[in-house]
Design a protein around this motif. Structure first.
Motif, mmCIF file in Angstrom:
data_model
loop_
_atom_site.group_PDB
_atom_site.id
_atom_site.type_symbol
_atom_site.label_atom_id
_atom_site.label_comp_id
_atom_site.label_asym_id
_atom_site.label_seq_id
_atom_site.Cartn_x
_atom_site.Cartn_y
_atom_site.Cartn_z
ATOM 1 N N MET A 208 0.856 -1.181 0.000
ATOM 2 C CA MET A 208 0.000 0.000 0.000
ATOM 3 C C MET A 208 0.892 1.230 0.000
ATOM 4 S SD MET A 208 -2.971 -1.043 2.741
ATOM 5 C CE MET A 208 -3.572 0.644 2.849
ATOM 6 N N HIS A 209 0.768 2.075 -1.023
ATOM 7 C CA HIS A 209 1.562 3.293 -1.100
ATOM 8 C C HIS A 209 1.029 4.358 -0.150
ATOM 9 C CE1 HIS A 209 4.431 2.242 -4.111
ATOM 10 N NE2 HIS A 209 3.511 1.903 -5.001
ATOM 11 N N SER A 210 1.826 5.395 0.045
ATOM 12 C CA SER A 210 1.424 6.511 0.890
ATOM 13 C C SER A 210 0.083 7.082 0.437
ATOM 14 C CB SER A 210 2.505 7.598 0.844
ATOM 15 O OG SER A 210 2.135 8.705 1.612
ATOM 16 N N SER A 211 -0.790 7.326 1.394
ATOM 17 C CA SER A 211 -2.147 7.866 1.190
ATOM 18 C C SER A 211 -2.966 7.059 0.180
ATOM 19 C CB SER A 211 -2.100 9.350 0.803
ATOM 20 O OG SER A 211 -1.392 9.583 -0.397
ATOM 21 N N SER A 212 -2.794 5.736 0.187
ATOM 22 C CA SER A 212 -3.626 4.871 -0.662
ATOM 23 C C SER A 212 -5.104 5.015 -0.308
ATOM 24 C CB SER A 212 -3.232 3.401 -0.492
ATOM 25 O OG SER A 212 -1.943 3.153 -0.973
ATOM 26 N N ILE A 213 -5.358 5.112 1.001
ATOM 27 C CA ILE A 213 -6.728 5.246 1.502
ATOM 28 C C ILE A 213 -6.765 6.522 2.333
ATOM 29 C CG2 ILE A 213 -8.555 4.165 2.860
ATOM 30 C CD1 ILE A 213 -7.077 1.472 2.383
ATOM 31 N N ALA A 214 -7.549 7.497 1.905
ATOM 32 C CA ALA A 214 -7.515 8.804 2.575
ATOM 33 C C ALA A 214 -8.898 9.461 2.576
ATOM 34 C CB ALA A 214 -6.516 9.724 1.876
ATOM 35 N N PHE A 215 -9.202 10.124 3.667
ATOM 36 C CA PHE A 215 -10.422 10.936 3.787
ATOM 37 C C PHE A 215 -11.697 10.125 3.568
ATOM 38 C CE2 PHE A 215 -6.993 13.530 1.782
ATOM 39 C CZ PHE A 215 -6.630 14.264 2.913
ATOM 40 N N ARG A 226 -3.348 -12.362 3.390
ATOM 41 C CA ARG A 226 -2.429 -13.156 4.218
ATOM 42 C C ARG A 226 -0.960 -12.816 3.957
ATOM 43 N NH1 ARG A 226 -2.744 -17.699 7.195
ATOM 44 N NH2 ARG A 226 -0.889 -19.007 7.364
ATOM 45 N N TYR A 227 -0.587 -12.588 2.695
ATOM 46 C CA TYR A 227 0.822 -12.379 2.364
ATOM 47 C C TYR A 227 1.157 -10.900 2.115
ATOM 48 C CZ TYR A 227 0.650 -17.411 2.024
ATOM 49 O OH TYR A 227 0.480 -18.741 2.323
ATOM 50 N N PHE A 228 0.350 -10.030 2.663
ATOM 51 C CA PHE A 228 0.630 -8.601 2.585
ATOM 52 C C PHE A 228 1.988 -8.294 3.222
ATOM 53 C CE2 PHE A 228 0.264 -4.224 4.185
ATOM 54 C CZ PHE A 228 -0.111 -3.576 3.026
ATOM 55 N N GLN A 229 2.733 -7.327 2.636
ATOM 56 C CA GLN A 229 4.103 -7.089 3.092
ATOM 57 C C GLN A 229 4.387 -5.668 3.576
ATOM 58 O OE1 GLN A 229 6.464 -8.229 -0.297
ATOM 59 N NE2 GLN A 229 6.124 -10.421 0.009
ATOM 60 N N THR A 230 3.968 -4.643 2.822
ATOM 61 C CA THR A 230 4.458 -3.297 3.096
ATOM 62 C C THR A 230 3.340 -2.264 3.107
ATOM 63 O OG1 THR A 230 6.541 -3.848 1.970
ATOM 64 C CG2 THR A 230 6.103 -1.516 2.378
ATOM 65 N N MET A 231 3.315 -1.475 4.166
ATOM 66 C CA MET A 231 2.403 -0.346 4.278
ATOM 67 C C MET A 231 3.261 0.912 4.437
ATOM 68 S SD MET A 231 -0.723 0.214 7.036
ATOM 69 C CE MET A 231 -1.497 -1.351 6.621
ATOM 70 N N GLU A 232 3.316 1.730 3.379
ATOM 71 C CA GLU A 232 4.147 2.924 3.445
ATOM 72 C C GLU A 232 3.602 3.916 4.478
ATOM 73 O OE1 GLU A 232 4.705 4.660 -0.382
ATOM 74 O OE2 GLU A 232 5.871 2.966 -1.151
ATOM 75 N N GLU A 233 4.451 4.855 4.870
ATOM 76 C CA GLU A 233 4.048 5.846 5.857
ATOM 77 C C GLU A 233 2.821 6.617 5.370
ATOM 78 O OE1 GLU A 233 6.041 9.443 8.534
ATOM 79 O OE2 GLU A 233 7.214 8.407 6.996
ATOM 80 N N ASN A 234 1.843 6.754 6.263
ATOM 81 C CA ASN A 234 0.580 7.434 5.949
ATOM 82 C C ASN A 234 -0.189 6.759 4.823
ATOM 83 O OD1 ASN A 234 0.914 9.510 7.918
ATOM 84 N ND2 ASN A 234 2.278 10.611 6.516
ATOM 85 N N ALA A 235 -0.058 5.447 4.720
ATOM 86 C CA ALA A 235 -0.834 4.712 3.722
ATOM 87 C C ALA A 235 -2.331 4.885 3.957
ATOM 88 C CB ALA A 235 -0.470 3.234 3.749
#
Length: 265
Positions: A208-215, A226-235
């Motif tokens: 999930m990139h930064s601000s993938s889900i916002a507002f 299950r195999y999710f790996q990376t949540m960027e800052e402020n995703a």
């Protein structure tokens, strides 16, 4: 009689007397009797019907394999159109700001949906994307009236790409079902989706990139694969009502989930 392929241009449409009419039927062939030529219509050029404020419905022949950029952009009274069965791509801005377009049925051979293809289609409530589609470009449905978005599941392993801000400003969107082949959630994919309460992410999603889900002010639950790996800052940004994020059957508060996947644990 000779047979030739013909790309429909604005000049040709004008000469055929089918511009600025409420209902239009595009023929599969135009016969030039004087020169003994049978023209098969295989494409619609860029901008052919752009800004046609009278057009309400159009029927296209299955001989058409390509529809150009902006072909129906700003046709503010267009309500219905059939897409040819052999159409492989919906080009950028094809139906941009067609605010009265209510229904669209996609070709089973469709591969790509271009940038801003359905931007500001406020009357478009439900779309079912065929499993053949592997790319939905940035802003494709931005500020549309979507309530339900379903992408059919495919057995093909080809990666599905979704561009940034694809559903940004879809304030009525409440149901989202992605193809499992999507690997990445892009910037502002979901922004201002005020009716979205639960989001189940596809099983092959890794990042999930930064601000993938916002507002998304009413979003309460997110289910990570299950195999999710990376949540960027402020995703996940400014979604004040998220209570839990679920992963492998365990629920986490948002701040714990963000820390966990930031550290790749």
């Amino acid at each position: 009689m000779k047979t030739k392929k013909l790309i429909l241009t604005r000049d040709i449409v004008d000469k055929q007397g089918i511009l600025m009419k409420k209902s239009v039927i595009i023929p599969s062939h135009i016969i030039d009797k004087e020169n003994n030529i049978d023209y098969e219509i295989t494409a619609i050029e860029n901008c052919v019907f752009e800004d046609d404020s009278i057009l309400e419905s159009i029927i296209l022949p299955n001989t058409i394999k390509r529809i150009g950029d902006y072909a129906f952009s700003n046709c503010i009274n267009l309500k219905s159109i059939n897409l040819p069965k052999g159409l492989l791509s919906i080009k950028p801005y094809t139906f941009n700001n067609c605010i009265d377009l209510k229904n669209i049925t996609f070709s089973e051979k469709l591969k790509t949906i271009g940038t801003c293809a359905f931007r500001k289609c406020r009357s478009l409530k439900k779309v079912k994307i065929p499993k053949s589609v592997t790319s939905i470009d940035s802003y494709a449905f931005k500020h549309s009236g979507l309530e339900s978005f379903i992408h059919e599941q495919s057995d093909d392993l080809e990666r599905v790409m979704i561009g940034k801000e694809c559903f940004s400003g879809c304030d009525n969107l409440s149901e989202v079902i992605f193809s499992d082949n999507m690997k990445m959630l892009n910037t502002l994919t979901f922004s201002g989706c005020e009716k979205l309460e639960k989001l189940v992410l596809p099983k092959d999603l890794k990042t999930m990139h930064s601000s993938s889900i916002a507002f998304c002010k009413n979003l309460k639950e997110i289910y990570l694969p299950r195999y999710f790996q990376t949540m960027e800052e402020n995703a996940i940004m400014d979604c004040p009502n998220i209570t839990r994020i679920y992963w492998k059957g365990i629920s986490y508060p948002q701040e714990i989930a963000e820390l966990k996947f930031k550290s790749h644990l």
